[in-house]
Design a protein around this motif. Structure first.
Motif, PDB file in Angstrom:
ATOM      1  N   ALA A 169      36.100  37.828  30.029  1.00  0.00           N
ATOM      2  CA  ALA A 169      34.742  38.221  29.643  1.00  0.00           C
ATOM      3  C   ALA A 169      33.973  38.831  30.812  1.00  0.00           C
ATOM      4  CB  ALA A 169      33.983  37.020  29.080  1.00  0.00           C
ATOM      5  N   SER A 170      34.352  38.453  32.039  1.00  0.00           N
ATOM      6  CA  SER A 170      33.666  38.985  33.221  1.00  0.00           C
ATOM      7  C   SER A 170      34.400  40.189  33.812  1.00  0.00           C
ATOM      8  CB  SER A 170      33.525  37.887  34.282  1.00  0.00           C
ATOM      9  OG  SER A 170      34.790  37.557  34.814  1.00  0.00           O
ATOM     10  N   GLY A 171      35.426  40.667  33.105  1.00  0.00           N
ATOM     11  CA  GLY A 171      36.129  41.856  33.559  1.00  0.00           C
ATOM     12  C   GLY A 171      37.279  41.593  34.509  1.00  0.00           C
ATOM     13  N   ARG A 172      37.749  40.365  34.553  1.00  0.00           N
ATOM     14  CA  ARG A 172      38.862  40.008  35.442  1.00  0.00           C
ATOM     15  C   ARG A 172      40.139  39.814  34.629  1.00  0.00           C
ATOM     16  NH1 ARG A 172      34.223  38.320  37.645  1.00  0.00           N
ATOM     17  NH2 ARG A 172      34.055  38.063  39.893  1.00  0.00           N
ATOM     18  N   ASP A 173      41.237  40.232  35.203  1.00  0.00           N
ATOM     19  CA  ASP A 173      42.538  40.033  34.576  1.00  0.00           C
ATOM     20  C   ASP A 173      43.077  38.682  35.027  1.00  0.00           C
ATOM     21  OD1 ASP A 173      45.184  39.968  33.755  1.00  0.00           O
ATOM     22  OD2 ASP A 173      45.752  41.829  34.763  1.00  0.00           O
ATOM     23  N   PRO A 174      43.206  37.691  34.125  1.00  0.00           N
ATOM     24  CA  PRO A 174      43.686  36.368  34.524  1.00  0.00           C
ATOM     25  C   PRO A 174      45.073  36.400  35.164  1.00  0.00           C
ATOM     26  CG  PRO A 174      42.750  36.289  32.327  1.00  0.00           C
ATOM     27  CD  PRO A 174      42.831  37.748  32.710  1.00  0.00           C
ATOM     28  N   GLY A 175      45.835  37.451  34.945  1.00  0.00           N
ATOM     29  CA  GLY A 175      47.165  37.562  35.515  1.00  0.00           C
ATOM     30  C   GLY A 175      47.201  38.260  36.863  1.00  0.00           C
ATOM     31  N   TRP A 176      46.033  38.588  37.435  1.00  0.00           N
ATOM     32  CA  TRP A 176      45.983  39.336  38.690  1.00  0.00           C
ATOM     33  C   TRP A 176      46.697  38.586  39.805  1.00  0.00           C
ATOM     34  CZ3 TRP A 176      44.453  38.880  43.741  1.00  0.00           C
ATOM     35  CH2 TRP A 176      44.240  40.060  44.454  1.00  0.00           C
ATOM     36  N   THR A 177      47.491  39.316  40.565  1.00  0.00           N
ATOM     37  CA  THR A 177      48.118  38.763  41.769  1.00  0.00           C
ATOM     38  C   THR A 177      47.997  39.793  42.890  1.00  0.00           C
ATOM     39  OG1 THR A 177      50.287  39.620  41.137  1.00  0.00           O
ATOM     40  CG2 THR A 177      49.795  37.355  40.520  1.00  0.00           C
ATOM     41  N   ARG A 178      48.132  39.329  44.107  1.00  0.00           N
ATOM     42  CA  ARG A 178      48.062  40.219  45.271  1.00  0.00           C
ATOM     43  C   ARG A 178      49.250  41.132  45.337  1.00  0.00           C
ATOM     44  NH1 ARG A 178      46.323  37.373  50.771  1.00  0.00           N
ATOM     45  NH2 ARG A 178      48.494  37.666  51.156  1.00  0.00           N
TER      46      ARG A 178
ATOM     47  N   ALA B  31      42.366  31.817  54.673  1.00  0.00           N
ATOM     48  CA  ALA B  31      42.769  32.139  56.042  1.00  0.00           C
ATOM     49  C   ALA B  31      42.668  33.634  56.349  1.00  0.00           C
ATOM     50  CB  ALA B  31      44.200  31.657  56.286  1.00  0.00           C
ATOM     51  N   ASP B  32      43.061  34.484  55.411  1.00  0.00           N
ATOM     52  CA  ASP B  32      43.124  35.921  55.643  1.00  0.00           C
ATOM     53  C   ASP B  32      41.886  36.611  55.060  1.00  0.00           C
ATOM     54  OD1 ASP B  32      43.715  38.600  55.910  1.00  0.00           O
ATOM     55  OD2 ASP B  32      45.587  38.520  54.762  1.00  0.00           O
ATOM     56  N   LEU B  33      40.959  36.989  55.914  1.00  0.00           N
ATOM     57  CA  LEU B  33      39.722  37.605  55.453  1.00  0.00           C
ATOM     58  C   LEU B  33      39.914  39.047  54.992  1.00  0.00           C
ATOM     59  CD1 LEU B  33      37.183  36.246  58.095  1.00  0.00           C
ATOM     60  CD2 LEU B  33      37.699  35.342  55.817  1.00  0.00           C
ATOM     61  N   SER B  34      41.050  39.638  55.311  1.00  0.00           N
ATOM     62  CA  SER B  34      41.296  41.020  54.901  1.00  0.00           C
ATOM     63  C   SER B  34      42.084  41.121  53.590  1.00  0.00           C
ATOM     64  CB  SER B  34      42.035  41.773  56.004  1.00  0.00           C
ATOM     65  OG  SER B  34      43.332  41.224  56.189  1.00  0.00           O
ATOM     66  N   ALA B  35      42.450  39.989  53.004  1.00  0.00           N
ATOM     67  CA  ALA B  35      43.241  40.001  51.768  1.00  0.00           C
ATOM     68  C   ALA B  35      42.433  40.603  50.624  1.00  0.00           C
ATOM     69  CB  ALA B  35      43.680  38.588  51.401  1.00  0.00           C
ATOM     70  N   PRO B  36      43.093  41.351  49.737  1.00  0.00           N
ATOM     71  CA  PRO B  36      42.391  41.879  48.566  1.00  0.00           C
ATOM     72  C   PRO B  36      42.047  40.746  47.596  1.00  0.00           C
ATOM     73  CG  PRO B  36      44.738  42.329  48.397  1.00  0.00           C
ATOM     74  CD  PRO B  36      44.512  41.713  49.752  1.00  0.00           C
ATOM     75  N   THR B  37      41.017  40.973  46.799  1.00  0.00           N
ATOM     76  CA  THR B  37      40.631  40.003  45.771  1.00  0.00           C
ATOM     77  C   THR B  37      40.642  40.698  44.411  1.00  0.00           C
ATOM     78  OG1 THR B  37      38.245  40.447  45.685  1.00  0.00           O
ATOM     79  CG2 THR B  37      39.007  38.954  47.429  1.00  0.00           C
ATOM     80  N   PRO B  38      40.647  39.914  43.332  1.00  0.00           N
ATOM     81  CA  PRO B  38      40.545  40.526  42.009  1.00  0.00           C
ATOM     82  C   PRO B  38      39.147  41.057  41.706  1.00  0.00           C
ATOM     83  CG  PRO B  38      41.033  38.163  41.838  1.00  0.00           C
ATOM     84  CD  PRO B  38      40.901  38.494  43.285  1.00  0.00           C
ATOM     85  N   CYS B  39      38.196  40.781  42.566  1.00  0.00           N
ATOM     86  CA  CYS B  39      36.823  41.239  42.385  1.00  0.00           C
ATOM     87  C   CYS B  39      36.755  42.670  42.935  1.00  0.00           C
ATOM     88  CB  CYS B  39      35.873  40.313  43.127  1.00  0.00           C
ATOM     89  SG  CYS B  39      34.155  40.501  42.663  1.00  0.00           S
ATOM     90  N   ALA B  40      36.667  43.628  42.041  1.00  0.00           N
ATOM     91  CA  ALA B  40      36.768  45.051  42.388  1.00  0.00           C
ATOM     92  C   ALA B  40      35.867  45.414  43.568  1.00  0.00           C
ATOM     93  CB  ALA B  40      36.422  45.913  41.188  1.00  0.00           C
ATOM     94  N   GLY B  41      36.460  46.092  44.535  1.00  0.00           N
ATOM     95  CA  GLY B  41      35.706  46.590  45.676  1.00  0.00           C
ATOM     96  C   GLY B  41      35.531  45.606  46.811  1.00  0.00           C
ATOM     97  N   TYR B  42      36.061  44.394  46.688  1.00  0.00           N
ATOM     98  CA  TYR B  42      35.877  43.383  47.730  1.00  0.00           C
ATOM     99  C   TYR B  42      37.213  42.865  48.243  1.00  0.00           C
ATOM    100  CZ  TYR B  42      30.942  42.728  46.378  1.00  0.00           C
ATOM    101  OH  TYR B  42      29.604  42.892  46.118  1.00  0.00           O
ATOM    102  N   ASP B  43      37.354  42.835  49.570  1.00  0.00           N
ATOM    103  CA  ASP B  43      38.388  42.001  50.150  1.00  0.00           C
ATOM    104  C   ASP B  43      37.739  40.629  50.356  1.00  0.00           C
ATOM    105  OD1 ASP B  43      36.751  42.308  52.413  1.00  0.00           O
ATOM    106  OD2 ASP B  43      38.271  43.321  53.606  1.00  0.00           O
ATOM    107  N   VAL B  44      38.473  39.675  50.919  1.00  0.00           N
ATOM    108  CA  VAL B  44      37.922  38.326  51.063  1.00  0.00           C
ATOM    109  C   VAL B  44      36.650  38.351  51.909  1.00  0.00           C
ATOM    110  CG1 VAL B  44      38.347  36.023  52.028  1.00  0.00           C
ATOM    111  CG2 VAL B  44      40.113  37.147  50.647  1.00  0.00           C
ATOM    112  N   ARG B  45      36.675  39.063  53.022  1.00  0.00           N
ATOM    113  CA  ARG B  45      35.471  39.130  53.880  1.00  0.00           C
ATOM    114  C   ARG B  45      34.280  39.690  53.093  1.00  0.00           C
ATOM    115  NH1 ARG B  45      34.448  38.970  59.150  1.00  0.00           N
ATOM    116  NH2 ARG B  45      36.641  39.104  59.722  1.00  0.00           N
ATOM    117  N   GLY B  46      34.501  40.763  52.353  1.00  0.00           N
ATOM    118  CA  GLY B  46      33.421  41.368  51.579  1.00  0.00           C
ATOM    119  C   GLY B  46      32.892  40.432  50.502  1.00  0.00           C
ATOM    120  N   LEU B  47      33.782  39.687  49.864  1.00  0.00           N
ATOM    121  CA  LEU B  47      33.346  38.747  48.829  1.00  0.00           C
ATOM    122  C   LEU B  47      32.548  37.599  49.439  1.00  0.00           C
ATOM    123  CD1 LEU B  47      33.248  37.906  45.895  1.00  0.00           C
ATOM    124  CD2 LEU B  47      35.518  36.876  46.172  1.00  0.00           C
ATOM    125  N   LEU B  48      33.012  37.093  50.573  1.00  0.00           N
ATOM    126  CA  LEU B  48      32.250  36.040  51.250  1.00  0.00           C
ATOM    127  C   LEU B  48      30.889  36.568  51.699  1.00  0.00           C
ATOM    128  CD1 LEU B  48      35.144  34.482  53.353  1.00  0.00           C
ATOM    129  CD2 LEU B  48      33.939  33.381  51.433  1.00  0.00           C
TER     130      LEU B  48
END
Length: 189
Positions: free
Chosen positions: A180-189, A21-38
């Motif tokens: 392995a892909s550089g993501r922290d499985p414990g990441w939260t907003r 729903a929120d395209l401006s939310a941060p993501t665990p993918c460095a440098g991308y909010d939801v809109r940027g990741l999409l």
């Protein structure tokens, strides 16, 4: 075979994306909010399709950062693109031999692994950004983990993956793939 894992992974990916729903939310993918990741997914999807079909890649246009692909109908565009990727890479022939992703020649199976990784890793990114859980098959997560380990150093050197994240010895297949892909499985907003 990894091709068999695509359809259920794609279905889970689309389930998660549809609930965003929120395209401006941060993501665990460095440098991308939801809109940027999409936007990233919509930009590179046609390149992956072209590689699977062994066709010329699309014109890069202005480039990913300058493209504005998340329009009002982004859900329909993402669904259509995902279905096309599953159709293309669901055929075993798409995994055989060599292909090109842009100007880079590589084994077709590597591109197929990238597609599965896009569904699993970026599906998890979107889920975390939107407060959802994911339910990928352990076999799909294991395949993504193996691929991430095989291409990890090269992907890190190109900025595709972040630094390796250590996970607990008893971590799930998905948690291992994320680390392995550089993501922290414990990441939260």
């Amino acid at each position: 075979m990894t091709a068999e894992l695509l359809r259920p992974a794609a279905a889970e990916f689309l389930r998660v994306a549809d609930a965003v729903a929120d395209l401006s939310a941060p993501t665990p993918c460095a440098g991308y909010d939801v809109r940027g990741l999409l936007n990233h997914l919509l930009y590179w999807g046609p390149w992956l399709v072209a590689a699977g079909r062994r066709e010329d890649p699309p014109s890069p246009g202005a480039g990913e950062a300058e493209s504005a692909l998340v329009t009002q109908d982004w859900r329909a565009a993402l669904e259509k693109q995902t279905e096309t990727l599953v159709d293309v890479f669901g055929a075993s022939s798409a995994w055989d031999g060599m292909t090109a992703l842009g100007t880079a020649r590589m084994p077709s199976a590597v591109v197929g692994d990238m597609v599965l990784g896009e569904f699993v890793l970026h599906g998890w990114d979107l889920a975390r950004a939107s407060g959802q859980e994911v339910a990928y098959a352990p076999e799909a997560a294991t395949a993504v983990y193996e691929s991430a380990m095989a291409m990890g150093e090269q992907a890190r050197s190109m900025g595709v993956y972040g630094p390796l994240v250590e996970v607990a010895a008893g971590a799930s297949a998905l948690e291992r793939a994320l680390g392995a892909s550089g993501r922290d499985p414990g990441w939260t907003r």
